[in-house]
Design a protein around this motif. Structure first.
Motif, PDB file in Angstrom:
ATOM      1  N   GLN A   1      38.136  46.285  40.605  1.00  0.00           N
ATOM      2  CA  GLN A   1      38.942  45.641  39.551  1.00  0.00           C
ATOM      3  C   GLN A   1      39.827  44.548  40.148  1.00  0.00           C
ATOM      4  O   GLN A   1      39.992  43.483  39.567  1.00  0.00           O
ATOM      5  CB  GLN A   1      39.834  46.686  38.853  1.00  0.00           C
ATOM      6  N   GLU A   2      40.377  44.831  41.307  1.00  0.00           N
ATOM      7  CA  GLU A   2      41.231  43.848  41.971  1.00  0.00           C
ATOM      8  C   GLU A   2      40.417  42.614  42.363  1.00  0.00           C
ATOM      9  O   GLU A   2      40.880  41.483  42.230  1.00  0.00           O
ATOM     10  CB  GLU A   2      41.876  44.454  43.211  1.00  0.00           C
ATOM     11  N   ASP A   3      39.202  42.852  42.847  1.00  0.00           N
ATOM     12  CA  ASP A   3      38.334  41.731  43.217  1.00  0.00           C
ATOM     13  C   ASP A   3      37.968  40.892  41.988  1.00  0.00           C
ATOM     14  O   ASP A   3      37.976  39.661  42.038  1.00  0.00           O
ATOM     15  CB  ASP A   3      37.051  42.250  43.887  1.00  0.00           C
ATOM     16  N   GLU A   4      37.644  41.575  40.901  1.00  0.00           N
ATOM     17  CA  GLU A   4      37.300  40.864  39.662  1.00  0.00           C
ATOM     18  C   GLU A   4      38.504  40.090  39.144  1.00  0.00           C
ATOM     19  O   GLU A   4      38.385  38.950  38.681  1.00  0.00           O
ATOM     20  CB  GLU A   4      36.804  41.851  38.605  1.00  0.00           C
ATOM     21  N   GLU A   5      39.682  40.706  39.207  1.00  0.00           N
ATOM     22  CA  GLU A   5      40.917  40.036  38.747  1.00  0.00           C
ATOM     23  C   GLU A   5      41.188  38.811  39.622  1.00  0.00           C
ATOM     24  O   GLU A   5      41.558  37.749  39.129  1.00  0.00           O
ATOM     25  CB  GLU A   5      42.083  41.028  38.818  1.00  0.00           C
ATOM     26  N   ALA A   6      40.987  38.954  40.930  1.00  0.00           N
ATOM     27  CA  ALA A   6      41.208  37.832  41.853  1.00  0.00           C
ATOM     28  C   ALA A   6      40.222  36.705  41.569  1.00  0.00           C
ATOM     29  O   ALA A   6      40.584  35.522  41.558  1.00  0.00           O
ATOM     30  CB  ALA A   6      41.089  38.310  43.300  1.00  0.00           C
ATOM     31  N   LYS A   7      38.950  37.060  41.309  1.00  0.00           N
ATOM     32  CA  LYS A   7      37.934  36.057  40.975  1.00  0.00           C
ATOM     33  C   LYS A   7      38.296  35.355  39.674  1.00  0.00           C
ATOM     34  O   LYS A   7      38.168  34.135  39.548  1.00  0.00           O
ATOM     35  CB  LYS A   7      36.546  36.705  40.847  1.00  0.00           C
ATOM     36  N   ARG A   8      38.736  36.136  38.675  1.00  0.00           N
ATOM     37  CA  ARG A   8      39.113  35.552  37.392  1.00  0.00           C
ATOM     38  C   ARG A   8      40.297  34.594  37.565  1.00  0.00           C
ATOM     39  O   ARG A   8      40.296  33.483  37.033  1.00  0.00           O
ATOM     40  CB  ARG A   8      39.438  36.674  36.411  1.00  0.00           C
TER      41      ARG A   8
END
Length: 139
Positions: free
Chosen positions: A3-10
């Motif tokens: 989730q953190e990776d996806e949030e960072a990508k977003r």
């Protein structure tokens, strides 16, 4: 962590899109400034050309006025016949002072028509000069 990776990508994607948007806005602003500068330059050129044309026209008119009616003394002793001087100023001799048509007659023709010399005529009062000129249709 996913989730953190996806949030960072977003967040990174949003930041990239924001930067792209800012660049597009800046490019449009610069293009508009160039457009306005070009319009101002063209307007200034048109105004300068119009001003130059107006000045040229004024100079041309002034030259035409000078060419049409120079003073008799500038032309030298020009002599016309009585018949030529009787014609209206638009048809008759140009470059003459129409208020002194009689002075363009030769001395002999002047004496024949006015029964006096030019010097004697000049000594007459204005009303008598006008009467004589009207009688001879030189007015």
């Amino acid at each position: 962590k996913k989730q953190e990776d996806e949030e960072a990508k977003r967040l990174e994607e949003n930041k990239r899109k924001e930067e792209e948007w800012k660049l597009k806005v800046e490019v449009k602003r610069i293009a508009r400034e160039k457009e306005l500068a070009e319009e101002a330059r063209l307007k200034a050129e048109e105004e300068a050309a119009a001003k130059a044309a107006k000045a040229a026209e004024a100079a041309s008119l002034a030259a035409a006025r000078t060419e049409r009616k120079p003073l008799p003394r500038e032309l030298g002793p020009k002599v016309y016949t009585y018949a030529e001087l009787k014609m209206p100023s638009k048809i008759g001799p140009i470059h003459i002072d129409v208020t002194k048509r009689e002075m363009y007659l030769s001395d002999e023709e002047f004496f024949e028509k006015f029964k006096m010399t030019k010097a004697e005529f000049e000594k007459l009062p204005a009303f008598k000069k006008q009467t004589k000129k009207k009688e001879l249709k030189l007015f």
